[in-house]
Motif scaffolding. Structure first.
Motif, short mmCIF file in Angstrom:
data_model
loop_
_atom_site.label_atom_id
_atom_site.label_comp_id
_atom_site.label_asym_id
_atom_site.label_seq_id
_atom_site.Cartn_x
_atom_site.Cartn_y
_atom_site.Cartn_z
N VAL A 1 -24.34 -7.27 -22.35
CA VAL A 1 -23.47 -6.24 -22.04
C VAL A 1 -22.76 -7.54 -21.00
O VAL A 1 -22.07 -7.30 -19.99
CB VAL A 1 -23.93 -5.39 -21.14
CG1 VAL A 1 -23.30 -4.61 -19.85
CG2 VAL A 1 -24.77 -3.99 -21.90
N GLY B 1 -25.98 2.23 -22.46
CA GLY B 1 -25.18 2.36 -23.56
C GLY B 1 -25.58 4.03 -23.81
O GLY B 1 -25.96 4.55 -22.84
N CYS C 1 -17.88 -8.92 -27.30
CA CYS C 1 -18.64 -9.31 -27.04
C CYS C 1 -18.90 -10.90 -26.93
O CYS C 1 -19.51 -11.41 -27.43
CB CYS C 1 -19.96 -9.15 -27.12
SG CYS C 1 -20.82 -7.09 -27.03
N GLY D 1 -22.08 3.69 -12.46
CA GLY D 1 -21.36 2.62 -12.21
C GLY D 1 -21.54 1.17 -12.81
O GLY D 1 -21.77 1.25 -14.20
N ILE D 2 -21.14 0.24 -11.75
CA ILE D 2 -20.22 -1.07 -12.53
C ILE D 2 -21.76 -1.53 -11.79
O ILE D 2 -22.27 -2.04 -10.96
CB ILE D 2 -19.83 -1.79 -12.31
CG1 ILE D 2 -19.44 -1.50 -10.69
CG2 ILE D 2 -18.42 -0.56 -12.32
CD1 ILE D 2 -17.46 -2.45 -9.95
N ASP E 1 -24.79 2.68 -15.70
CA ASP E 1 -23.36 2.28 -17.23
C ASP E 1 -22.33 2.62 -16.69
O ASP E 1 -22.52 4.05 -15.63
CB ASP E 1 -23.84 3.47 -18.30
CG ASP E 1 -22.95 2.50 -19.62
OD1 ASP E 1 -23.44 2.14 -20.50
OD2 ASP E 1 -21.22 2.62 -19.58
N MET E 2 -21.27 2.55 -16.49
CA MET E 2 -19.71 2.56 -16.10
C MET E 2 -18.92 3.96 -16.98
O MET E 2 -17.93 4.56 -16.60
CB MET E 2 -18.78 1.98 -15.95
CG MET E 2 -18.48 0.79 -17.40
SD MET E 2 -17.52 -0.03 -16.66
CE MET E 2 -16.95 -1.25 -18.35
N ARG F 1 -11.51 -4.34 -17.75
CA ARG F 1 -13.02 -3.34 -17.03
C ARG F 1 -12.30 -1.72 -17.62
O ARG F 1 -13.07 -1.30 -18.35
CB ARG F 1 -13.50 -3.26 -15.99
CG ARG F 1 -14.84 -2.72 -15.54
CD ARG F 1 -15.04 -2.34 -14.26
NE ARG F 1 -15.09 -3.37 -13.44
CZ ARG F 1 -15.08 -3.91 -12.76
NH1 ARG F 1 -14.41 -3.36 -11.83
NH2 ARG F 1 -15.81 -4.58 -12.36
N MET G 1 -20.57 7.68 -22.69
CA MET G 1 -22.13 6.60 -23.16
C MET G 1 -23.27 7.23 -22.21
O MET G 1 -24.61 7.56 -22.76
CB MET G 1 -22.31 5.57 -22.74
CG MET G 1 -21.27 4.93 -23.53
SD MET G 1 -22.72 4.41 -25.15
CE MET G 1 -22.02 3.23 -26.31
N LEU H 1 -19.76 -9.10 -21.05
CA LEU H 1 -18.26 -7.71 -20.59
C LEU H 1 -17.45 -8.12 -19.32
O LEU H 1 -17.04 -7.49 -19.15
CB LEU H 1 -18.71 -6.60 -21.46
CG LEU H 1 -19.40 -6.58 -23.07
CD1 LEU H 1 -19.53 -5.17 -23.44
CD2 LEU H 1 -17.38 -6.67 -23.37
N GLU I 1 -21.64 -4.79 -11.22
CA GLU I 1 -21.47 -5.63 -10.07
C GLU I 1 -21.07 -5.59 -8.34
O GLU I 1 -20.87 -6.09 -7.41
CB GLU I 1 -20.07 -5.51 -10.42
CG GLU I 1 -19.45 -6.56 -11.87
CD GLU I 1 -19.08 -5.80 -12.92
OE1 GLU I 1 -19.53 -4.88 -12.93
OE2 GLU I 1 -18.68 -6.47 -13.54
N SER J 1 -26.95 1.75 -31.19
CA SER J 1 -26.89 0.19 -30.81
C SER J 1 -26.16 -0.42 -30.59
O SER J 1 -25.42 -0.54 -32.33
CB SER J 1 -28.38 0.59 -31.54
OG SER J 1 -29.01 -1.18 -30.93
N LEU J 2 -25.62 -0.88 -30.09
CA LEU J 2 -24.52 -1.90 -30.05
C LEU J 2 -24.92 -3.22 -29.51
O LEU J 2 -24.49 -3.82 -29.25
CB LEU J 2 -23.47 -1.02 -29.01
CG LEU J 2 -23.08 0.29 -29.54
CD1 LEU J 2 -22.12 0.86 -28.58
CD2 LEU J 2 -22.21 0.07 -30.68
N GLY J 3 -26.49 -3.11 -29.43
CA GLY J 3 -26.56 -4.95 -28.34
C GLY J 3 -26.81 -6.09 -29.75
O GLY J 3 -26.87 -5.60 -30.91
N ASP K 1 -32.63 0.95 -25.16
CA ASP K 1 -34.08 0.19 -24.07
C ASP K 1 -34.20 1.36 -22.79
O ASP K 1 -34.98 1.17 -22.97
CB ASP K 1 -33.20 -1.63 -23.30
CG ASP K 1 -32.55 -1.52 -25.00
OD1 ASP K 1 -33.39 -2.05 -26.19
OD2 ASP K 1 -31.27 -2.41 -25.29
#
Ligand SMILES: C[S@@+](CC[C@H](N)C(=O)[O-])C[C@H]1O[C@@H](n2cnc3c(N)ncnc32)[C@H](O)[C@@H]1O
Length: 273
Positions: free
Chosen positions: A160, A92, A209, A140-141, A114-115, A9, A119, A163, A143, A68-70, A96
């Motif tokens: 995402v 990110g 990814c 935050g994450i 986002d963690m 992570r 970003m 990941l 999860e 944009s990294l999607g 979106d």
């Protein structure tokens, strides 16, 4: 095992912090993201801004488009309505979230989670430049989503979930925060069922990814185990041999409160930035 997950992570966080810094310094994020360079071995890699139409790109600041990294366009599939609450996992540079905020209008809300601090800073700058007020970026994450149960109409995400080091936790958390009848409209990299985890890892890196992608049937089974109905995982374009950009859709059962979906409390440490 936990230490390895934490290391992975942290590797992901470092990678996307670097992408955010590149864009903030005026560079282009797409080349260094979900790993076009490795996936392009099959000649059909497609990540980033090309997945948005000209009209959508016209609604956005240049830096949001460049960041944009999607691997898809979740806003195009989520069918957002005025007044809804939307949550983007791994938001990110905010592309979106900004598009969602415009779709749900002033009576709706778009959250980006986002963690990665870099970003989040970039996304906040982009949202301010886009003039959208109904956005909130959360640190935050995914999860352990820092939102209450039954508080969100739609969960979106763009490239995402692959990941995540704990995908069952992400899917349970999505089920927890969605209102009964709420929906999932996610873009992600997904492997054909014929590929073993080792074969996926041969096709690209984890931070790029590819290696962490679920297979199509693993995705469906994971969503069903988390309590979702009407689950579909549809390939849209190949990004490496046997690996695809895909649209993932599902609905949280309307009677899910009665049937007792798993409840995971959000992390106390996760805060709003
Ligand atoms: C491939 S980029 C996608 C960004 C954005 N969705 C887009 O389409 O441009 C992945 C993003 O997810 C974030 N991320 C990765 N793993 C995460 C996790 N476990 N929890 C929260 N954010 C995460 C990264 O910091 C990064 O901003």
């Amino acid at each position: 095992m936990v230490a390895r997950a934490d290391e992975l992570r942290e590797e992901v966080r470092r990678r996307y912090a670097e992408s955010a810094r590149t864009v903030s310094d005026g560079g282009c994020g797409s080349g260094g993201c979900c790993d076009d360079s490795q996936a392009s071995a099959v000649g059909s890699a497609r990540f980033g801004e090309v997945l948005y139409d000209a009209e959508q790109r016209g609604e956005l600041p240049d830096a949001a488009v460049l960041a944009s990294l999607g691997c898809g366009n979740p806003v195009a599939v989520a069918d957002l309505n005025e007044g809804e609450t939307v949550l983007d996992l791994g938001s990110g540079g905010g592309i979106d979230v900004i598009l969602s905020a415009k779709r749900v209008g002033p009576t709706g809300t778009a959250y980006g989670l986002d963690m990665t601090d870099e970003m989040l800073a970039l996304a906040q700058k982009n949202a301010a430049e886009a003039g959208v007020k109904n956005v909130h970026f959360l640190k935050g994450i995914m999860e352990q989503i820092p939102l209450p149960a039954n508080s969100v109409d739609v969960v979106i995400s763009n490239c995402v979930i692959n990941l995540s080091v704990d995908k069952p936790a992400v899917l349970s958390e999505i089920a927890r925060v969605l209102k009964p009848g709420g929906r999932v409209g996610v873009s992600d990299v997904v492997a054909e069922d014929r590929l073993s985890p080792e074969e996926r890892a041969e096709r690209g890196s984890y931070v790029g990814c590819i290696a962490g992608a679920l297979s199509q049937s693993e995705y469906v089974a994971g969503l069903e185990a988390a309590g979702f109905d009407d689950v579909s995982v549809t390939f849209t374009h190949e990004v490496a041999d046997g690996m695809h950009g895909a649209i993932v859709k599902a609905i949280k059962a309307r009677d899910s409160e009665q049937t007792g979906l798993p409840v995971i409390q959000p992390a106390a440490s996760a805060g709003c930035c």
